[in-house]
Design a protein around this motif. Structure first.
Motif, PDB file in Angstrom:
ATOM      1  N   TYR A  76       0.849  -1.189   0.000  1.00 27.80           N
ATOM      2  CA  TYR A  76       0.000   0.000   0.000  1.00 27.80           C
ATOM      3  C   TYR A  76       0.887   1.242   0.000  1.00 27.80           C
ATOM      4  CZ  TYR A  76       1.151   0.270   4.977  1.00 27.80           C
ATOM      5  OH  TYR A  76       1.831   0.353   6.171  1.00 27.80           O
ATOM      6  N   ALA A  77       0.336   2.334  -0.505  1.00 28.68           N
ATOM      7  CA  ALA A  77       1.063   3.600  -0.557  1.00 28.68           C
ATOM      8  C   ALA A  77       0.481   4.586   0.440  1.00 28.68           C
ATOM      9  CB  ALA A  77       1.006   4.181  -1.964  1.00 28.68           C
ATOM     10  N   GLN A  78       1.337   5.459   0.945  1.00 26.39           N
ATOM     11  CA  GLN A  78       0.863   6.577   1.746  1.00 26.39           C
ATOM     12  C   GLN A  78       0.111   7.585   0.889  1.00 26.39           C
ATOM     13  OE1 GLN A  78       1.231   6.858   5.137  1.00 26.39           O
ATOM     14  NE2 GLN A  78       2.110   4.800   5.077  1.00 26.39           N
ATOM     15  N   GLY A  79       0.331   7.502  -0.391  1.00 25.97           N
ATOM     16  CA  GLY A  79      -0.353   8.354  -1.355  1.00 25.97           C
ATOM     17  C   GLY A  79       0.296   8.168  -2.705  1.00 25.97           C
ATOM     18  N   ALA A  80      -0.418   8.542  -3.759  1.00 26.49           N
ATOM     19  CA  ALA A  80       0.114   8.462  -5.115  1.00 26.49           C
ATOM     20  C   ALA A  80       0.019   9.841  -5.755  1.00 26.49           C
ATOM     21  CB  ALA A  80      -0.653   7.433  -5.938  1.00 26.49           C
ATOM     22  N   ILE A  81       1.137  10.337  -6.262  1.00 26.99           N
ATOM     23  CA  ILE A  81       1.151  11.640  -6.915  1.00 26.99           C
ATOM     24  C   ILE A  81       0.433  11.516  -8.252  1.00 26.99           C
ATOM     25  CG2 ILE A  81       2.601  13.449  -7.888  1.00 26.99           C
ATOM     26  CD1 ILE A  81       4.739  12.608  -5.813  1.00 26.99           C
ATOM     27  N   SER A  82      -0.575  12.354  -8.452  1.00 29.17           N
ATOM     28  CA  SER A  82      -1.402  12.294  -9.653  1.00 29.17           C
ATOM     29  C   SER A  82      -0.748  13.075 -10.790  1.00 29.17           C
ATOM     30  CB  SER A  82      -2.807  12.824  -9.333  1.00 29.17           C
ATOM     31  OG  SER A  82      -3.677  12.666 -10.422  1.00 29.17           O
ATOM     32  N   VAL A  83      -1.539  13.587 -11.702  1.00 26.72           N
ATOM     33  CA  VAL A  83      -1.042  14.303 -12.873  1.00 26.72           C
ATOM     34  C   VAL A  83      -1.523  15.749 -12.825  1.00 26.72           C
ATOM     35  CG1 VAL A  83      -1.026  12.200 -14.260  1.00 26.72           C
ATOM     36  CG2 VAL A  83      -3.053  13.664 -14.277  1.00 26.72           C
ATOM     37  N   MET A  84      -1.006  16.555 -13.744  1.00 28.52           N
ATOM     38  CA  MET A  84      -1.402  17.959 -13.831  1.00 28.52           C
ATOM     39  C   MET A  84      -2.278  18.172 -15.052  1.00 28.52           C
ATOM     40  SD  MET A  84      -1.185  20.889 -12.394  1.00 28.52           S
ATOM     41  CE  MET A  84      -1.305  22.638 -12.675  1.00 28.52           C
ATOM     42  N   PRO A  85      -3.542  18.617 -14.875  1.00 29.31           N
ATOM     43  CA  PRO A  85      -4.235  18.844 -13.608  1.00 29.31           C
ATOM     44  C   PRO A  85      -4.767  17.533 -13.043  1.00 29.31           C
ATOM     45  CG  PRO A  85      -5.711  19.341 -15.414  1.00 29.31           C
ATOM     46  CD  PRO A  85      -4.396  18.968 -16.049  1.00 29.31           C
ATOM     47  N   THR A  86      -5.074  17.538 -11.764  1.00 33.15           N
ATOM     48  CA  THR A  86      -5.517  16.329 -11.076  1.00 33.15           C
ATOM     49  C   THR A  86      -7.004  16.081 -11.351  1.00 33.15           C
ATOM     50  OG1 THR A  86      -5.746  17.746  -9.130  1.00 33.15           O
ATOM     51  CG2 THR A  86      -3.804  16.334  -9.232  1.00 33.15           C
ATOM     52  N   VAL A  87      -7.283  15.623 -12.566  1.00 32.98           N
ATOM     53  CA  VAL A  87      -8.648  15.323 -12.972  1.00 32.98           C
ATOM     54  C   VAL A  87      -8.710  13.930 -13.598  1.00 32.98           C
ATOM     55  CG1 VAL A  87      -9.422  17.705 -13.195  1.00 32.98           C
ATOM     56  CG2 VAL A  87      -8.362  16.571 -15.146  1.00 32.98           C
ATOM     57  N   THR A  88      -9.925  13.429 -13.798  1.00 31.65           N
ATOM     58  CA  THR A  88     -10.181  12.019 -14.038  1.00 31.65           C
ATOM     59  C   THR A  88      -9.583  11.457 -15.318  1.00 31.65           C
ATOM     60  OG1 THR A  88     -12.201  12.124 -12.725  1.00 31.65           O
ATOM     61  CG2 THR A  88     -12.028  10.311 -14.303  1.00 31.65           C
ATOM     62  N   PHE A  89      -9.909  12.017 -16.466  1.00 33.77           N
ATOM     63  CA  PHE A  89      -9.505  11.399 -17.726  1.00 33.77           C
ATOM     64  C   PHE A  89      -7.992  11.432 -17.944  1.00 33.77           C
ATOM     65  CE2 PHE A  89     -13.512  10.831 -20.499  1.00 33.77           C
ATOM     66  CZ  PHE A  89     -14.270  10.491 -19.390  1.00 33.77           C
ATOM     67  N   PRO A  90      -7.308  12.560 -17.699  1.00 34.95           N
ATOM     68  CA  PRO A  90      -5.847  12.545 -17.819  1.00 34.95           C
ATOM     69  C   PRO A  90      -5.194  11.543 -16.866  1.00 34.95           C
ATOM     70  CG  PRO A  90      -6.641  14.789 -17.797  1.00 34.95           C
ATOM     71  CD  PRO A  90      -7.817  13.923 -17.441  1.00 34.95           C
ATOM     72  N   ALA A  91      -5.686  11.482 -15.627  1.00 33.29           N
ATOM     73  CA  ALA A  91      -5.092  10.580 -14.641  1.00 33.29           C
ATOM     74  C   ALA A  91      -5.290   9.118 -15.027  1.00 33.29           C
ATOM     75  CB  ALA A  91      -5.687  10.854 -13.259  1.00 33.29           C
ATOM     76  N   HIS A  92      -6.511   8.762 -15.465  1.00 35.65           N
ATOM     77  CA  HIS A  92      -6.761   7.368 -15.845  1.00 35.65           C
ATOM     78  C   HIS A  92      -5.964   6.970 -17.081  1.00 35.65           C
ATOM     79  CE1 HIS A  92     -10.125   7.463 -12.990  1.00 35.65           C
ATOM     80  NE2 HIS A  92     -10.104   6.139 -13.073  1.00 35.65           N
ATOM     81  N   THR A  93      -5.736   7.905 -17.978  1.00 31.88           N
ATOM     82  CA  THR A  93      -4.936   7.581 -19.155  1.00 31.88           C
ATOM     83  C   THR A  93      -3.470   7.399 -18.775  1.00 31.88           C
ATOM     84  OG1 THR A  93      -6.511   8.883 -20.451  1.00 31.88           O
ATOM     85  CG2 THR A  93      -4.474   8.231 -21.541  1.00 31.88           C
ATOM     86  N   THR A  94      -2.988   8.185 -17.822  1.00 28.50           N
ATOM     87  CA  THR A  94      -1.630   7.971 -17.315  1.00 28.50           C
ATOM     88  C   THR A  94      -1.498   6.601 -16.663  1.00 28.50           C
ATOM     89  OG1 THR A  94      -1.033  10.304 -17.066  1.00 28.50           O
ATOM     90  CG2 THR A  94       0.005   8.757 -15.540  1.00 28.50           C
TER      91      THR A  94
END
Length: 442
Positions: free
Chosen positions: A59-77
């Motif tokens: 498990y992670a303490q957290g995962a750094i998302s993408v810029m901007p932190t929104v759904t479609f860009p993040a899921h594609t990453t």
């Protein structure tokens, strides 16, 4: 001849063993924050399936998302291992200020510009399935119910589903949907039922996206009692998937990866950058409030707002945008914390092509209104994302359990960039030139 037959049989058995030895189930809970498994006791959360993943896996303490932190860009990453400025899905919605593309979101798989897990798995002969995973309409996926949010009507939903060209998918949906309209307003318990049925076809790689927690966070804010109740409900949906793994005899051999796309920030006041641009004459509207022409356009994504210049923008237009940015930064009451120039955005991996990207000063957030009188909207409690991914509140979740994953291993802080190469290693497929790396879960 007999030796040839033996060789063919042996090869077939080896291929079957390879496929069956490493199935992967990728689950995304939209907007889930790490607190929901790290501090479940403190929050009095009943999430036995999250607890199971944490106890039996990494498990992670957290995962750094993408810029901007929104759904479609993040899921594609998550399925490419590269940042949005490389895979091409830089916001949820298509930037279409002139209405030439009919607006809409990045629903279509063809918008992805780089190799990804679905395509690479398909090329390797693996069987794939998805349930409302973003940017998958028309993807080479065997069983595919693409993410259609926020599709406007049933006709458009059916058109998008037809791109799958999968009679098996249509048969399963016909049997499960209480009414065709459920495609447009699907709930997570129905997504779970579809996923269970898809899993019965024994895919090698299946990705499932649950959405209702994000909606609760937007409405009530993170950690609100209403949001905690939705988290418990989704944990039950996850439990249905786990039971399907056990029923099909694949629990011990399946790698389960549970992630989210971003965290959440508690927000209150809306900032309408478009109103300022309109006041400065950079956006023109008709009597109905529809944009008729523009020299600079704001493209808000909650915690950030990109400002794009028209191809015919003049030096005077640029100066007016610069003056507007200086004004917004001059007083904290305007709700703007920072202005990112293109070089900074390139380093962050997102929103390529923007002249400047503004970040809101919490508890402010950016709204889309252009045809209203006030720059600052009325106070409205709730939550938002879209802020810079390095803010701790915007960290996503990550849990992983399966063969070779050490029990109760604390990974610290990871990145969504690492999800795809980690899964590719399990599936034994190639993802060239990724920005992430496989996580040390052993």
């Amino acid at each position: 001849m007999r030796m040839n037959l033996l060789c063919v049989t042996a090869l077939a058995l080896l291929m079957t063993a390879r496929t069956e030895a490493a199935p992967v189930l990728l689950i995304s809970v939209d907007g889930m924050i790490p607190d929901y498994y790290l501090d479940a006791d403190k929050l009095a959360l009943k999430v036995p399936n999250l607890r199971l993943l944490m106890a039996e896996g990494a498990y992670a303490q957290g995962a750094i998302s993408v810029m901007p932190t929104v759904t479609f860009p993040a899921h594609t990453t998550m399925i490419t291992g590269v940042n949005p400025n490389r895979h091409g899905i830089m916001t949820n919605e298509v930037f279409d200020p002139d209405g030439l593309l009919g607006g809409g979101w990045h629903w279509y798989y063809d918008d992805i510009k780089v190799p990804n897990l679905f395509g690479q798995a398909h090329a390797a002969g693996l069987k794939t399935a998805t349930v409302t995973w973003p940017v998958t309409a028309g993807a080479p996926i065997d069983l595919n119910l693409p993410d259609m949010y926020p599709i406007p009507n049933l006709r458009e939903a059916k058109n998008m589903l037809s791109l799958a060209r999968s009679p098996r998918t249509e048969k399963i949906l016909t049997e499960l949907l209480p009414a065709p309209e459920a495609l447009v307003h699907m709930k997570d318990d129905l997504r779970a039922k579809v996923a269970v049925r898809f899993w019965e076809d024994r895919p090698d790689f299946m990705a499932v996206h649950f959405l209702e927690l994000d909606e609760a966070h937007h409405r009530f804010g993170p950690r609100a009692p209403e949001a905690l109740a939705v988290m418990e409900y989704i944990d039950d949906c996850i439990g249905q998937l786990f039971e399907a793994l056990r029923t099909t005899g694949r629990w011990d051999q399946t790698t389960v990866v549970l992630v989210s796309d971003h965290g959440f920030m508690a927000t209150e006041n809306e900032v309408r950058i478009g109103v300022l641009l309109r006041t400065l004459g950079l956006v023109k509207l008709d009597a109905r409030g529809k944009v008729t022409s523009w020299r600079a356009m704001a493209w808000p994504t909650g915690g950030t707002a990109a400002i794009f210049l028209h191809a015919e923008a003049t030096l005077d237009d640029r100066r007016r945008v610069d003056d507007a940015v200086k004004l917004l930064l001059s007083n904290p009451a305007y709700g703007v914390a920072h202005a990112y120039k293109p070089a900074e955005m390139a380093a962050a991996g997102g929103l390529a092509g923007a002249y400047v990207v503004l970040e809101a000063r919490p508890p402010f957030w950016f709204g889309k209104a252009v045809d209203v009188p006030d720059l600052i909207g009325p106070k409205k409690t709730g939550g938002n994302h879209g802020f810079h991914p390095m803010r701790p509140e915007l960290r996503a979740a990550f849990l992983m359990r399966g063969p070779g994953v050490r029990a109760h291993k604390n990974l610290g802080v990871v990145r969504l960039l690492d999800v795809a190469p980690t899964i590719a290693r399990v599936l034994k497929v190639e993802l060239p030139k990724v920005d992430g790396r496989p996580l040390p879960v052993q």
